[in-house]
Write an enzyme that holds these catalytic residues in place. Structure first.
Site, PDB file in Angstrom:
ATOM      1  N   ASP A 168      -3.245 -10.233  63.218  1.00 48.46           N
ATOM      2  CA  ASP A 168      -3.166 -11.383  62.317  1.00 48.46           C
ATOM      3  C   ASP A 168      -1.797 -11.501  61.651  1.00 48.46           C
ATOM      4  OD1 ASP A 168      -4.181 -13.636  61.069  1.00 48.46           O
ATOM      5  OD2 ASP A 168      -4.957 -12.539  59.351  1.00 48.46           O
ATOM      6  N   SER A 184     -12.778 -13.241  50.080  1.00 53.31           N
ATOM      7  CA  SER A 184     -14.224 -13.022  50.139  1.00 53.31           C
ATOM      8  C   SER A 184     -14.592 -11.548  50.211  1.00 53.31           C
ATOM      9  CB  SER A 184     -14.803 -13.751  51.347  1.00 53.31           C
ATOM     10  OG  SER A 184     -14.144 -13.347  52.528  1.00 53.31           O
ATOM     11  N   LYS A 191      -5.917  -3.112  45.938  1.00 46.22           N
ATOM     12  CA  LYS A 191      -6.874  -3.994  46.609  1.00 46.22           C
ATOM     13  C   LYS A 191      -8.278  -3.458  46.353  1.00 46.22           C
ATOM     14  CE  LYS A 191      -7.571  -6.028  51.216  1.00 46.22           C
ATOM     15  NZ  LYS A 191      -7.062  -6.019  52.618  1.00 46.22           N
TER      16      LYS A 191
END
Length: 556
Positions: free
Chosen positions: A283, A130, A148
């Site tokens: 994460d 997203s 990226k």
């Protein structure tokens, strides 16, 4: 209570109101004056099903809400287990943006066209999310990289979402019991910092560099290096690392792999980074860990990184030691000192449940999972009205994700043994003074040595002249005198009222023609004045004591 609706945020207000009502927080909606958005919806009785539906709803609402759900999955002190489990599996896979948009963003950010800046650039992305998507490319030097690229317009979308969320968080904190208990504004500020870091690819490049430095002593760990000249806030270029996700590794694949060495290095590296260096990769789920062809572990996607303050580092070490030793009282004391105590916090009941949890944990022996224990302790703290620091829940969630990684590589790995084996090294490393701290201490020592003779001379001169004084502030003298004066006034007023009553009783025996209700007038007047004075004195005492009690409660 109502508030003025900002037209540009109307759809966001409505979407959030529907979520809150659907999942059982309509009291919060009513508290902030959003009743006009309410719809008749029936919440599911199955918590797990409702949690999964919430995750799907957040995915449909866009990138800000997906990231908010991912952050809430770490706050086990706020949400029950089925909800945090569902939110932790949130995925933000979306349709890739057209390659023309990718080319335009890269060209504008780097100031060079793809044709001149890259030897090759794959049109098909490796992954699309997203906030951005990743393409494989090759630099003119032949260096294999991945690029990226941030989605066009995503910053404005996030900015508008955050503006609406901030308004609602402030209203909830001011006008709902839930907001006052959990502090939505503080939670949103944590989310704002996390999301700002994920949107700033230069910061992610710095995180890659920092983590590469911290993992350098561990030869089986690899962090892709960024390419500074090809990196901006919206474009991140880093080394391409070949490999496969550890989740794709089956039992047969582990036969050619020394999984114990890999997971021990990985776990030791994370303990060192979190408890000594204060660097938290928040994460490290299995999808962000790759197994390279030369049997190393590559750590990727460092957008979500947090800092663990030195105070929290020390408390976490003490907490892990208390758990390892099976000392529930010490664990409860450390948790209580770390967190913010709410009005309903019961230290005795909390200590009993922590002791029980620690006892069950010790009984697991080598099966102990450090991340699961920290997560459960965070959840237990929230249940008892103790709000732990956000970093503790994030550390617990990170270690829990590491436990999942280690299970794929070595199902027999025992994290508890690694923690105990490395505790001494962690403590030694944490006690090493930093260069900055040593220099600051040296400067303070120099200032002390320079000023000591002059100060000593002033003290000796004062002693010789008889003017040396010592000031001790044991109590607040002004407040003490004020209280004593108020007490003396009350005692004096009480004595006067008592004297009037006694005098009136004696006057009852005086013969007189002037009578009221059959009693001497002078005696009845004295009785009336005494009664009025007593009532006034009692009222003043009650009003003053209540005002002081409210002020003391507010100060606490």
């Amino acid at each position: 209570m109502t508030f003025t609706l900002r037209p540009q945020h109307a759809t966001r207000y409505a979407a959030l109101a529907r979520l809150l009502v659907r999942y059982g927080r309509s009291d919060l909606v009513s508290g902030v004056g959003m009743d006009e958005f309410l719809e008749a919806t029936e919440p599911s009785e199955d918590a797990a099903a409702s949690a999964e539906q919430l995750a799907r709803d957040l995915e449909a609402m866009g990138p800000t809400w997906v990231k908010l759900g991912q952050l809430l999955s770490t706050r086990v002190d706020l949400l029950p287990e089925p909800w945090t489990d569902a939110l932790s599996r949130l995925q933000d896979d979306v349709e890739p943006i057209p390659f023309e948009d990718v080319e335009r963003v890269v060209t504008e950010e780097l100031g060079v066209s793809l044709r001149h800046g890259f030897a090759s650039f794959d049109r098909t992305p490796l992954a699309a999310a997203s906030l951005g998507q990743v393409h494989r490319a090759e630099l003119p030097s032949g260096r294999q990289v991945v690029v990226k690229v941030q989605r066009p317009g995503v910053r404005q979308v996030v900015r508008d979402d955050m503006a609406a969320l901030t308004e609602l968080a402030e209203l909830a904190d001011a006008h709902t019991e839930l907001g006052r208990r959990y502090g939505f504004t503080q939670l949103l500020e944590q989310f704002r910092r996390s999301l700002a870091g994920e949107l700033d690819y230069q910061r992610e490049a710095a995180n890659l560099t920092r983590m590469a430095e911290l993992t350098a002593p561990f030869p089986h760990l690899l962090v892709p290096a960024p390419v500074p000249d090809y990196t901006t806030r919206s474009v991140l270029t880093m080394d391409f690392v070949p490999g496969r996700k550890v989740t794709a590794l089956g039992p047969l694949g582990r036969l050619d792999l020394d999984g114990r060495v890999l997971v021990e290095e990985l776990f030791r590296a994370y303990l060192q980074m979190i408890l000594v260096d204060g660097f938290l990769h928040a994460d490290p789920h299995p999808g962000n860990v790759l197994l390279t062809p030369d049997h190393r572990l590559a750590l990727i996607d460092l957008g979500m990184v947090a800092t663990v303050p030195a105070r929290v580092q020390g408390q976490l070490v003490k907490l892990l030691l208390a758990i390892s030793d099976g000392n529930g009282d010490d664990a409860a004391a450390v948790l209580a000192s770390m967190g913010h105590r709410g009005e309903g916090f019961d230290a005795s009941a909390f200590g009993e449940q922590v002791a029980e949890l620690v006892s069950r944990t010790v009984a697991l022996g080598s099966d102990l999972e450090a991340g699961a224990v920290l997560v459960e302790l965070s959840r237990l703290s929230g249940t008892h009205g103790l709000r732990p620091p956000a970093e503790m829940a994030m550390v617990g969630k990170a270690l829990l994700n590491l436990d999942q990684v280690t299970q794929h590589l070595d199902p027999d790995f025992a994290p508890a043994e690694t923690i105990r084996a490395n505790t001494a090294e962690i403590l030694r490393s944490g006690m090493k003074p930093s260069l900055g701290g040593a220099m600051a201490a040296a400067i303070e020592a120099r200032e002390f040595a320079t000023q000591l003779p002059a100060r000593a001379n002033r003290v000796m001169d004062a002693l010789a002249e008889g003017s040396f004084t010592v000031k001790v502030e044991a109590i607040d003298e002004v407040q003490f005198l004020h209280v004593m004066q108020r007490l003396a006034n009350r005692v004096t007023a009480g004595v006067i009222v008592a004297a009037m009553v006694v005098g009136a009783a004696l006057m009852m025996l005086v013969p007189t023609r002037s009578r009221i209700l059959g009693y001497p007038s002078i005696a009845m007047i004295c009785f009336s004045l005494a009664a009025i004075a007593a009532a006034v004195l009692l009222t003043l005492i009650l009003v003053t004591d209540r005002r002081i009690a409210r002020r003391s409660k507010a100060d606490r």
